[in-house]
Design an enzyme around this catalytic site. Structure first.
Site, PDB file in Angstrom:
ATOM      1  N   GLY A  13    -100.415 -34.210 -16.344  1.00  0.00           N
ATOM      2  CA  GLY A  13     -99.635 -34.416 -17.578  1.00  0.00           C
ATOM      3  C   GLY A  13     -98.474 -33.449 -17.733  1.00  0.00           C
ATOM      4  O   GLY A  13     -98.345 -32.775 -18.756  1.00  0.00           O
ATOM      5  N   CYS A  14     -97.577 -33.427 -16.707  1.00  0.00           N
ATOM      6  CA  CYS A  14     -96.473 -32.446 -16.740  1.00  0.00           C
ATOM      7  C   CYS A  14     -95.152 -33.042 -17.216  1.00  0.00           C
ATOM      8  O   CYS A  14     -94.107 -32.407 -17.069  1.00  0.00           O
ATOM      9  CB  CYS A  14     -96.273 -31.838 -15.348  1.00  0.00           C
ATOM     10  SG  CYS A  14     -97.666 -30.833 -14.830  1.00  0.00           S
ATOM     11  N   SER A  15     -95.149 -34.255 -17.774  1.00  0.00           N
ATOM     12  CA  SER A  15     -93.867 -34.842 -18.190  1.00  0.00           C
ATOM     13  C   SER A  15     -93.322 -34.158 -19.439  1.00  0.00           C
ATOM     14  O   SER A  15     -92.137 -34.249 -19.730  1.00  0.00           O
ATOM     15  CB  SER A  15     -94.024 -36.344 -18.452  1.00  0.00           C
ATOM     16  OG  SER A  15     -94.856 -36.558 -19.576  1.00  0.00           O
ATOM     17  N   SER A  16     -94.192 -33.477 -20.197  1.00  0.00           N
ATOM     18  CA  SER A  16     -93.722 -32.823 -21.430  1.00  0.00           C
ATOM     19  C   SER A  16     -94.690 -31.722 -21.858  1.00  0.00           C
ATOM     20  O   SER A  16     -95.722 -31.508 -21.207  1.00  0.00           O
ATOM     21  CB  SER A  16     -93.590 -33.858 -22.566  1.00  0.00           C
ATOM     22  OG  SER A  16     -94.856 -34.405 -22.867  1.00  0.00           O
ATOM     23  N   GLY A  17     -94.329 -31.046 -22.940  1.00  0.00           N
ATOM     24  CA  GLY A  17     -95.237 -30.141 -23.646  1.00  0.00           C
ATOM     25  C   GLY A  17     -95.850 -29.010 -22.835  1.00  0.00           C
ATOM     26  O   GLY A  17     -95.183 -28.339 -22.033  1.00  0.00           O
ATOM     27  N   ASP A  67    -102.157 -40.810 -12.598  1.00  0.00           N
ATOM     28  CA  ASP A  67    -102.647 -41.323 -13.890  1.00  0.00           C
ATOM     29  C   ASP A  67    -104.137 -40.982 -13.946  1.00  0.00           C
ATOM     30  O   ASP A  67    -104.927 -41.524 -13.158  1.00  0.00           O
ATOM     31  CB  ASP A  67    -102.415 -42.839 -13.946  1.00  0.00           C
ATOM     32  CG  ASP A  67    -102.918 -43.458 -15.241  1.00  0.00           C
ATOM     33  OD1 ASP A  67    -103.664 -42.785 -15.985  1.00  0.00           O
ATOM     34  OD2 ASP A  67    -102.566 -44.623 -15.506  1.00  0.00           O
ATOM     35  N   TYR A 157    -110.443 -38.093 -31.825  1.00  0.00           N
ATOM     36  CA  TYR A 157    -109.835 -37.084 -30.944  1.00  0.00           C
ATOM     37  C   TYR A 157    -110.762 -35.871 -30.835  1.00  0.00           C
ATOM     38  O   TYR A 157    -111.045 -35.375 -29.741  1.00  0.00           O
ATOM     39  CB  TYR A 157    -108.461 -36.669 -31.496  1.00  0.00           C
ATOM     40  CG  TYR A 157    -107.803 -35.527 -30.751  1.00  0.00           C
ATOM     41  CD1 TYR A 157    -107.232 -35.732 -29.499  1.00  0.00           C
ATOM     42  CD2 TYR A 157    -107.773 -34.238 -31.290  1.00  0.00           C
ATOM     43  CE1 TYR A 157    -106.628 -34.685 -28.811  1.00  0.00           C
ATOM     44  CE2 TYR A 157    -107.164 -33.188 -30.611  1.00  0.00           C
ATOM     45  CZ  TYR A 157    -106.594 -33.417 -29.378  1.00  0.00           C
ATOM     46  OH  TYR A 157    -106.003 -32.377 -28.693  1.00  0.00           O
ATOM     47  N   LYS A 161    -112.813 -34.170 -27.499  1.00  0.00           N
ATOM     48  CA  LYS A 161    -112.718 -32.769 -27.054  1.00  0.00           C
ATOM     49  C   LYS A 161    -114.104 -32.103 -27.097  1.00  0.00           C
ATOM     50  O   LYS A 161    -114.429 -31.295 -26.232  1.00  0.00           O
ATOM     51  CB  LYS A 161    -111.705 -31.993 -27.908  1.00  0.00           C
ATOM     52  CG  LYS A 161    -110.255 -32.458 -27.747  1.00  0.00           C
ATOM     53  CD  LYS A 161    -109.680 -32.127 -26.373  1.00  0.00           C
ATOM     54  CE  LYS A 161    -108.200 -32.460 -26.254  1.00  0.00           C
ATOM     55  NZ  LYS A 161    -107.628 -32.254 -24.927  1.00  0.00           N
TER      56      LYS A 161
HETATM   57  N1  LIG Z   1     -99.959 -30.140 -29.275  1.00  0.00           N
HETATM   58  C1  LIG Z   1    -101.063 -29.658 -29.846  1.00  0.00           C
HETATM   59  O1  LIG Z   1    -101.069 -29.326 -31.054  1.00  0.00           O
HETATM   60  C2  LIG Z   1    -102.285 -29.421 -29.028  1.00  0.00           C
HETATM   61  C3  LIG Z   1    -102.501 -30.061 -27.834  1.00  0.00           C
HETATM   62  N2  LIG Z   1    -103.670 -29.842 -27.131  1.00  0.00           N
HETATM   63  C4  LIG Z   1    -103.928 -30.511 -25.846  1.00  0.00           C
HETATM   64  O2  LIG Z   1    -102.942 -30.080 -24.922  1.00  0.00           O
HETATM   65  C5  LIG Z   1    -102.784 -31.069 -23.918  1.00  0.00           C
HETATM   66  C6  LIG Z   1    -101.303 -31.341 -23.697  1.00  0.00           C
HETATM   67  O3  LIG Z   1    -100.762 -31.893 -24.868  1.00  0.00           O
HETATM   68  P1  LIG Z   1     -99.282 -31.585 -25.390  1.00  0.00           P
HETATM   69  O4  LIG Z   1     -98.494 -30.915 -24.347  1.00  0.00           O
HETATM   70  O5  LIG Z   1     -99.388 -30.993 -26.713  1.00  0.00           O
HETATM   71  O6  LIG Z   1     -98.763 -33.092 -25.616  1.00  0.00           O
HETATM   72  P2  LIG Z   1     -97.654 -33.982 -24.896  1.00  0.00           P
HETATM   73  O7  LIG Z   1     -97.787 -35.323 -25.514  1.00  0.00           O
HETATM   74  O8  LIG Z   1     -96.341 -33.306 -24.905  1.00  0.00           O
HETATM   75  O9  LIG Z   1     -98.172 -34.036 -23.376  1.00  0.00           O
HETATM   76  C7  LIG Z   1     -99.262 -34.797 -22.979  1.00  0.00           C
HETATM   77  C8  LIG Z   1     -99.129 -35.097 -21.515  1.00  0.00           C
HETATM   78  O10 LIG Z   1    -100.280 -35.845 -21.091  1.00  0.00           O
HETATM   79  C9  LIG Z   1     -99.792 -36.948 -20.337  1.00  0.00           C
HETATM   80  N3  LIG Z   1    -100.729 -38.050 -20.246  1.00  0.00           N
HETATM   81  C10 LIG Z   1    -101.222 -38.830 -21.229  1.00  0.00           C
HETATM   82  N4  LIG Z   1    -102.021 -39.771 -20.707  1.00  0.00           N
HETATM   83  C11 LIG Z   1    -102.037 -39.577 -19.357  1.00  0.00           C
HETATM   84  C12 LIG Z   1    -102.671 -40.213 -18.255  1.00  0.00           C
HETATM   85  N5  LIG Z   1    -103.446 -41.286 -18.422  1.00  0.00           N
HETATM   86  N6  LIG Z   1    -102.475 -39.708 -17.011  1.00  0.00           N
HETATM   87  C13 LIG Z   1    -101.680 -38.640 -16.822  1.00  0.00           C
HETATM   88  N7  LIG Z   1    -101.023 -38.011 -17.807  1.00  0.00           N
HETATM   89  C14 LIG Z   1    -101.210 -38.474 -19.062  1.00  0.00           C
HETATM   90  C15 LIG Z   1     -98.482 -37.348 -21.013  1.00  0.00           C
HETATM   91  O11 LIG Z   1     -97.748 -38.167 -20.150  1.00  0.00           O
HETATM   92  P3  LIG Z   1     -96.796 -39.370 -20.644  1.00  0.00           P
HETATM   93  O12 LIG Z   1     -95.471 -38.720 -20.914  1.00  0.00           O
HETATM   94  O13 LIG Z   1     -96.764 -40.304 -19.489  1.00  0.00           O
HETATM   95  O14 LIG Z   1     -97.415 -39.944 -21.867  1.00  0.00           O
HETATM   96  C16 LIG Z   1     -97.895 -35.963 -21.210  1.00  0.00           C
HETATM   97  O15 LIG Z   1     -97.313 -35.504 -20.019  1.00  0.00           O
HETATM   98  C17 LIG Z   1    -103.594 -32.291 -24.381  1.00  0.00           C
HETATM   99  O16 LIG Z   1    -104.819 -32.325 -23.681  1.00  0.00           O
HETATM  100  C18 LIG Z   1    -103.830 -32.024 -25.864  1.00  0.00           C
HETATM  101  O17 LIG Z   1    -105.028 -32.628 -26.299  1.00  0.00           O
HETATM  102  C19 LIG Z   1    -104.619 -28.966 -27.579  1.00  0.00           C
HETATM  103  C20 LIG Z   1    -104.445 -28.308 -28.752  1.00  0.00           C
HETATM  104  C21 LIG Z   1    -103.274 -28.489 -29.574  1.00  0.00           C
HETATM  105  C1  LIG Z   2    -105.459 -30.233 -43.059  1.00  0.00           C
HETATM  106  C2  LIG Z   2    -106.448 -29.122 -42.924  1.00  0.00           C
HETATM  107  C3  LIG Z   2    -106.634 -28.441 -41.771  1.00  0.00           C
HETATM  108  C4  LIG Z   2    -105.850 -28.932 -40.598  1.00  0.00           C
HETATM  109  C5  LIG Z   2    -105.785 -28.476 -39.355  1.00  0.00           C
HETATM  110  C6  LIG Z   2    -104.952 -29.045 -38.327  1.00  0.00           C
HETATM  111  C7  LIG Z   2    -103.906 -30.037 -38.692  1.00  0.00           C
HETATM  112  C8  LIG Z   2    -105.135 -28.645 -37.050  1.00  0.00           C
HETATM  113  C9  LIG Z   2    -104.461 -29.201 -35.918  1.00  0.00           C
HETATM  114  C10 LIG Z   2    -104.862 -28.906 -34.670  1.00  0.00           C
HETATM  115  C11 LIG Z   2    -104.360 -29.615 -33.513  1.00  0.00           C
HETATM  116  C12 LIG Z   2    -103.140 -30.441 -33.611  1.00  0.00           C
HETATM  117  C13 LIG Z   2    -105.066 -29.563 -32.365  1.00  0.00           C
HETATM  118  C14 LIG Z   2    -104.797 -30.345 -31.203  1.00  0.00           C
HETATM  119  O1  LIG Z   2    -105.598 -30.426 -30.295  1.00  0.00           O
HETATM  120  C15 LIG Z   2    -107.579 -27.285 -41.704  1.00  0.00           C
HETATM  121  C16 LIG Z   2    -106.888 -26.051 -41.196  1.00  0.00           C
HETATM  122  C17 LIG Z   2    -108.763 -27.625 -40.837  1.00  0.00           C
HETATM  123  C18 LIG Z   2    -108.099 -26.870 -43.092  1.00  0.00           C
HETATM  124  C19 LIG Z   2    -108.382 -27.990 -43.963  1.00  0.00           C
HETATM  125  C20 LIG Z   2    -107.178 -28.801 -44.166  1.00  0.00           C
END
Ligand SMILES: NC(=O)C1=CN([C@@H]2O[C@H](COP(=O)(O)OP(=O)(O)OC[C@H]3O[C@@H](n4cnc5c(N)ncnc54)[C@H](OP(=O)(O)O)[C@@H]3O)[C@@H](O)[C@H]2O)C=CC1
Ligand SMILES: CC1=C(/C=C/C(C)=C/C=C/C(C)=C/C=O)C(C)(C)CCC1
Length: 303
Positions: A13-17, A67, A157, A161
């Site tokens: 999943g290196c296309s973004s983030g 994928d 979700y 996890k």
């Molecule tokens: N952002 C947040 O607040 C948080 C994120 N995370 C976790 O961090 C990880 C990265 O997320 P984040 O960088 O935030 O989000 P992004 O959406 O920026 O990145 C997610 C990446 O996963 C890829 N992906 C999705 N489905 C597949 C698949 N079937 N095969 C291969 N690649 C895939 C996407 O590719 P494509 O571009 O093709 O969709 C993209 O590259 C995730 O596991 C997320 O659950 C954890 C805590 C907080």
């Molecule tokens: C609204 C709300 C909350 C929201 C937390 C959020 C929005 C967390 C997001 C985490 C993410 C995006 C994780 C990705 O993996 C708390 C702090 C529990 C307190 C109660 C009210």
């Protein structure tokens, strides 16, 4: 191709983030300790990564399609790695899902588990046997604070996890016997496309099957609070790549460990959301001000 002495790191999943930033950070390591195989399911999305990698692209960073939801794609990708030798596997690919459970089809829920849970299992099954033979390796899994603690309206979700946490906690023991380390990363909110994609999905949502009160709690109570929390506490993908934990979110997770019945977390979240909503907004705004430099700047230069 990796030099001898360089660790081969494969990231999903290196296309973004976060995946993109981890790939670039490791590929640009000053001591050139890593050869990064950055993977993504659609190579047409490679431009952002290639641009961020700069000179490292083609040297310490190469690309492969992958994928995590496809057995065939996973096998093909690993077979394309020289000698199938991967020292460090970083399972980062993941998708979010937000909203009242009544409005979400079982098919949509399965897609989340297919990526976030079975995607990781599929990768580990393919890479682990070679690591076991070599008696060395490191498997990293991108979990979330939601792998430790439930968050309202993120039910499915969160469940995906939690499932992964259980799987990995169990696996870690036998892996240790083969000298393979397993680490989980549990970030709080991070500003990436994850947040944008979820908000886009929410904008399109029609909430079939959900009653008016539930829709109102989701749209008018949860969403504004969630936006406040992202603004006040959100980290950058670079923070995660540099292994910086979120000290602002730590007290929230600590509630779970302060009371093993789970009651403290549930009651506190309920109060924060439904009783102290406006107060939470003000607290988050103050927190945001304290963590950015605007107040400090004003103190130093009154003009
Ligand atoms: N952002 C947040 O607040 C948080 C994120 N995370 C976790 O961090 C990880 C990265 O997320 P984040 O960088 O935030 O989000 P992004 O959406 O920026 O990145 C997610 C990446 O996963 C890829 N992906 C999705 N489905 C597949 C698949 N079937 N095969 C291969 N690649 C895939 C996407 O590719 P494509 O571009 O093709 O969709 C993209 O590259 C995730 O596991 C997320 O659950 C954890 C805590 C907080
Ligand atoms: C609204 C709300 C909350 C929201 C937390 C959020 C929005 C967390 C997001 C985490 C993410 C995006 C994780 C990705 O993996 C708390 C702090 C529990 C307190 C109660 C009210």
């Amino acid at each position: 191709m990796a030099n001898s002495g360089q660790k081969v790191v494969l990231i999903t999943g290196c296309s973004s983030g976060i995946g993109l930033r981890i790939a670039v950070t490791l590929a640009k390591d000053e001591k050139k300790r890593y050869h990064v195989i950055a993977t993504m399911r659609d190579l047409k999305k490679k431009d952002k990564l290639v641009e961020a990698a700069g000179d490292a692209y083609g040297k310490t960073l190469t690309l492969l399609p992958l994928d995590v939801c496809s057995d065939e794609s996973v096998k093909q990708c690993i077979n394309n790695v020289k000698d199938r030798h991967i020292d460090i596997l970083i399972n980062n690919a993941g998708v979010g899902l937000l909203g009242p459970v009544e409005s979400i089809s079982i098919e949509e829920m399965k897609k989340v588990f297919e990526t976030n849970f079975f995607g990781v299992v599929r990768m580990i099954k393919e890479v682990m046997p070679d690591m076991k033979k070599r008696r060395s390796g490191h498997i990293v899994v991108m979990s979330s604070v939601m792998g430790l603690q439930g968050v309202v309206f993120n039910d499915v979700y969160t469940a995906s996890k939690f499932a992964m946490e259980g799987f990995c906690e169990s696996m870690a023991v036998q892996l240790m016997k083969f000298n393979i380390r397993l680490s989980m990363i549990e970030p709080g909110p991070v500003h990436t496309e994850f947040e944008t994609k979820m908000m886009e999905d929410v904008a399109k949502m029609e909430y079939p099957g959900a009653d008016a009160d539930t829709v109102r709690y989701f749209k008018d109570v949860y969403l504004p609070s969630s936006i406040d929390i992202f603004e006040a506490m959100g980290q950058t993908p670079d923070d995660i790549a540099k292994n910086l934990t979120n000290s602002l979110y730590t007290p929230i997770v600590a509630l779970k460990y302060a009371d093993e019945t789970g009651g403290l977390s549930v009651n506190t979240f309920y109060n924060l959301l439904f009783n102290f909503g406006p107060l939470m907004h003000i607290t988050m705004s103050i927190l945001k001000c304290l963590t950015c430099s605007c107040l400090r700047r004003r103190t130093i230069s009154p003009n």
